[in-house]
Scaffold this motif. Structure first.
Motif, PDB file in Angstrom:
ATOM      1  N   LEU A   1     -36.138   8.004  -9.471  1.00 13.05           N
ATOM      2  CA  LEU A   1     -35.902   7.764 -10.896  1.00 13.05           C
ATOM      3  C   LEU A   1     -35.777   9.091 -11.628  1.00 13.05           C
ATOM      4  N   LEU A   2     -34.619   9.300 -12.246  1.00 12.92           N
ATOM      5  CA  LEU A   2     -34.375  10.508 -13.029  1.00 12.92           C
ATOM      6  C   LEU A   2     -34.444  10.138 -14.504  1.00 12.92           C
ATOM      7  N   GLN A   3     -35.274  10.842 -15.250  1.00 14.11           N
ATOM      8  CA  GLN A   3     -35.386  10.575 -16.681  1.00 14.11           C
ATOM      9  C   GLN A   3     -35.723  11.853 -17.427  1.00 14.11           C
ATOM     10  N   ASP A   4     -35.402  11.862 -18.721  1.00 16.43           N
ATOM     11  CA  ASP A   4     -35.627  13.046 -19.563  1.00 16.43           C
ATOM     12  C   ASP A   4     -34.898  14.255 -18.973  1.00 16.43           C
ATOM     13  N   LYS A   5     -35.604  15.318 -18.720  1.00 17.52           N
ATOM     14  CA  LYS A   5     -34.996  16.540 -18.193  1.00 17.52           C
ATOM     15  C   LYS A   5     -35.866  17.078 -17.080  1.00 17.52           C
ATOM     16  N   GLY A   6     -35.249  17.539 -15.989  1.00 24.92           N
ATOM     17  CA  GLY A   6     -36.073  18.035 -14.900  1.00 24.92           C
ATOM     18  C   GLY A   6     -35.283  18.701 -13.793  1.00 24.92           C
ATOM     19  N   CYS A   7     -36.017  19.136 -12.782  1.00 25.61           N
ATOM     20  CA  CYS A   7     -35.434  19.843 -11.647  1.00 25.61           C
ATOM     21  C   CYS A   7     -36.338  19.639 -10.435  1.00 25.61           C
ATOM     22  N   VAL A   8     -35.731  19.424  -9.291  1.00 27.72           N
ATOM     23  CA  VAL A   8     -36.462  19.301  -8.025  1.00 27.72           C
ATOM     24  C   VAL A   8     -35.806  20.231  -7.022  1.00 27.72           C
ATOM     25  N   VAL A   9     -36.628  20.963  -6.265  1.00 23.67           N
ATOM     26  CA  VAL A   9     -36.133  21.887  -5.249  1.00 23.67           C
ATOM     27  C   VAL A   9     -36.660  21.438  -3.895  1.00 23.67           C
ATOM     28  N   GLY A  10     -35.784  21.400  -2.905  1.00 23.09           N
ATOM     29  CA  GLY A  10     -36.211  20.959  -1.585  1.00 23.09           C
ATOM     30  C   GLY A  10     -35.639  21.802  -0.464  1.00 23.09           C
ATOM     31  N   ALA A  11     -36.356  21.786   0.658  1.00 20.57           N
ATOM     32  CA  ALA A  11     -35.862  22.373   1.897  1.00 20.57           C
ATOM     33  C   ALA A  11     -35.749  21.238   2.904  1.00 20.57           C
ATOM     34  N   LYS A  12     -34.533  20.959   3.331  1.00 17.91           N
ATOM     35  CA  LYS A  12     -34.334  19.910   4.340  1.00 17.91           C
ATOM     36  C   LYS A  12     -34.343  20.560   5.719  1.00 17.91           C
ATOM     37  N   PHE A  13     -35.357  20.232   6.512  1.00 19.95           N
ATOM     38  CA  PHE A  13     -35.444  20.770   7.866  1.00 19.95           C
ATOM     39  C   PHE A  13     -34.444  20.068   8.775  1.00 19.95           C
ATOM     40  N   LYS A  14     -33.974  20.778   9.775  1.00 20.72           N
ATOM     41  CA  LYS A  14     -33.124  20.156  10.776  1.00 20.72           C
ATOM     42  C   LYS A  14     -33.919  19.070  11.498  1.00 20.72           C
ATOM     43  N   PRO A  15     -33.238  18.064  12.023  1.00 21.23           N
ATOM     44  CA  PRO A  15     -33.962  17.086  12.827  1.00 21.23           C
ATOM     45  C   PRO A  15     -34.745  17.794  13.934  1.00 21.23           C
ATOM     46  N   GLY A  16     -36.037  17.555  13.967  1.00 25.92           N
ATOM     47  CA  GLY A  16     -36.886  18.237  14.939  1.00 25.92           C
ATOM     48  C   GLY A  16     -37.365  19.601  14.501  1.00 25.92           C
ATOM     49  N   GLY A  17     -36.791  20.130  13.417  1.00 18.86           N
ATOM     50  CA  GLY A  17     -37.076  21.504  13.015  1.00 18.86           C
ATOM     51  C   GLY A  17     -38.444  21.720  12.403  1.00 18.86           C
ATOM     52  N   PHE A  18     -39.120  20.632  12.019  1.00 14.44           N
ATOM     53  CA  PHE A  18     -40.432  20.808  11.407  1.00 14.44           C
ATOM     54  C   PHE A  18     -41.569  20.745  12.425  1.00 14.44           C
ATOM     55  N   TYR A  19     -41.320  20.110  13.551  1.00 10.74           N
ATOM     56  CA  TYR A  19     -42.391  19.943  14.538  1.00 10.74           C
ATOM     57  C   TYR A  19     -43.083  21.256  14.924  1.00 10.74           C
ATOM     58  N   PRO A  20     -42.353  22.354  15.178  1.00 15.45           N
ATOM     59  CA  PRO A  20     -43.038  23.581  15.592  1.00 15.45           C
ATOM     60  C   PRO A  20     -44.035  24.123  14.565  1.00 15.45           C
ATOM     61  N   PHE A  21     -43.886  23.745  13.302  1.00 16.85           N
ATOM     62  CA  PHE A  21     -44.816  24.224  12.272  1.00 16.85           C
ATOM     63  C   PHE A  21     -46.182  23.555  12.390  1.00 16.85           C
TER      64      PHE A  21
END
Length: 264
Positions: free
Chosen positions: A83-103
Motif C-alpha cells: 500500500l502506497l500512500q502520502d509520500k515515501g521511499c523504500v530502498v531494497g537489495a534483491k539478493f540473487k536466488p541462493g545469494g543470501f544463504y552464505p550470510f
C-alpha cells in the motif's frame, strides 16, 4: 553501481509508474556475486487516493529499508500487495536466488515464517540505518550507503549460487519448462539434491519456483492485453486441465484469470 537496469515487470502486476517511480541499480562487482540488484521505489500521492500495488514474488530474498518495516524478507509463495500512500521511499537489495544463504548458513526457508532483523545481519539498528539511507537526496547515494553496510559482512563465495542461478535463469527464460523432471534432466542433477539445494538456498521448492514463473508469464501476457485461450494456455503451462490452472492462478495472483484480464 550507478548503472540503471532496464525495467521489466519482474512480477509487478499492472505496472503503473504514473503512481510511483521504480529504479533499479547494478551492484558493485564484489557485492554483485550475491546481490541481483538494488531497487528504489518513491512516490508522492499527497492529496490522492492510496495505491495498492500487487507483486508475484521472485525466488529471492530482499533486504528492505522502510520506516518502521526494515528487515530481511524471504521469498513468498503467493502474490503480496504493497500500500502506497502520502509520500515515501523504500530502498531494497534483491539478493540473487541462493545469494543470501552464505550470510546466515542456515535454511533460507526459515525467513518465510519470520523476517530477519536488520541488526542481526548488519550489526546496526534498523532506525539508524533508515535515517542514514533514506535521508539521502540522491538515489545513488542511498545505494552506496547500503553497499557500505553489506560489504563488511560479505561471506566467502559459494559456487552453489552459480548453479542455482543457472537453473532459475533457465526456468525463467524458457516457458516450456513446466516440470521438475525437465530441470533434473537438463542439468543432470538428482531430484533429491535439487530439492535440498532449493530448500536450503532459495527457501522454495523447485516445483513452486516453476509455478511462480509460469503464472507470472500468464499475468504479464494479460497485462499486455493479449486475448488468451485459457485452455490452450493451461496446457502450455503444464496443467492437465483448465480448472487446475484457474485454481493455481487465483491462489497465487488473488484473482481468477477472467477477473485479472478485466482489471488489466
Amino acid at each position: 553501481m550507478t548503472q540503471h537496469i532496464p525495467k521489466p515487470s519482474m512480477g509487478i502486476l499492472n505496472l503503473d509508474q504514473a503512481k510511483y517511480h521504480l529504479n533499479r541499480y547494478t551492484p558493485s562487482e564484489d557485492i554483485g556475486f550475491f546481490v541481483k540488484h538494488f531497487w528504489i521505489v518513491s512516490w508522492d500521492l499527497t492529496g490522492q487516493e492510496p495505491y495498492l500495488q500487487s507483486v508475484v514474488p521472485n525466488p529471492c530474498v530482499n533486504l528492505i529499508f522502510e520506516p518502521g518495516k526494515s528487515a530481511v524478507y524471504g521469498a513468498a509463495k503467493q502474490t503480496y500487495s504493497i500500500l502506497l500512500q502520502d509520500k515515501g521511499c523504500v530502498v531494497g537489495a534483491k539478493f540473487k536466488p541462493g545469494g543470501f544463504y552464505p550470510f546466515i548458513q542456515q535454511s533460507v526457508s526459515e525467513l518465510l515464517q519470520r523476517p530477519m532483523e536488520i541488526y542481526d545481519l548488519l550489526g546496526i539498528e534498523a532506525r539508524t540505518a533508515e535515517e542514514l539511507i533514506l535521508s539521502q537526496t540522491e538515489e545513488t547515494k542511498m545505494v552506496e550507503f547500503v553497499e557500505s553496510l553489506i560489504r563488511p559482512k560479505l561471506p566467502e563465495r559459494d559456487e552453489n549460487i552459480i548453479l542455482i542461478n543457472q537453473i532459475i535463469d533457465r526456468i525463467a527464460g524458457e516457458r516450456e519448462f513446466t516440470k521438475v523432471d525437465q530441470v533434473t534432466e537438463c542439468f543432470s542433477i538428482n531430484i533429491r539434491k535439487l530439492q535440498r539445494l532449493f530448500e536450503q538456498y532459495v527457501g522454495l521448492s523447485p516445483k513452486t519456483v516453476i509455478k511462480l514463473y509460469r503464472l507470472q508469464n500468464a499475468a504479464e501476457a494479460m497485462d499486455r492485453g493479449h486475448q488468451l485461450d485459457l485452455l490452450e494456455l493451461s496446457l502450455k503451462l503444464g496443467y492437465y486441465d483448465q480448472s487446475h490452472f484457474i485454481k493455481d492462478f487465483k491462489a497465487t495472483v488473488g484473482k481468477t484469470p477472467e477477473a485479472y484480464t478485466k482489471q488489466a
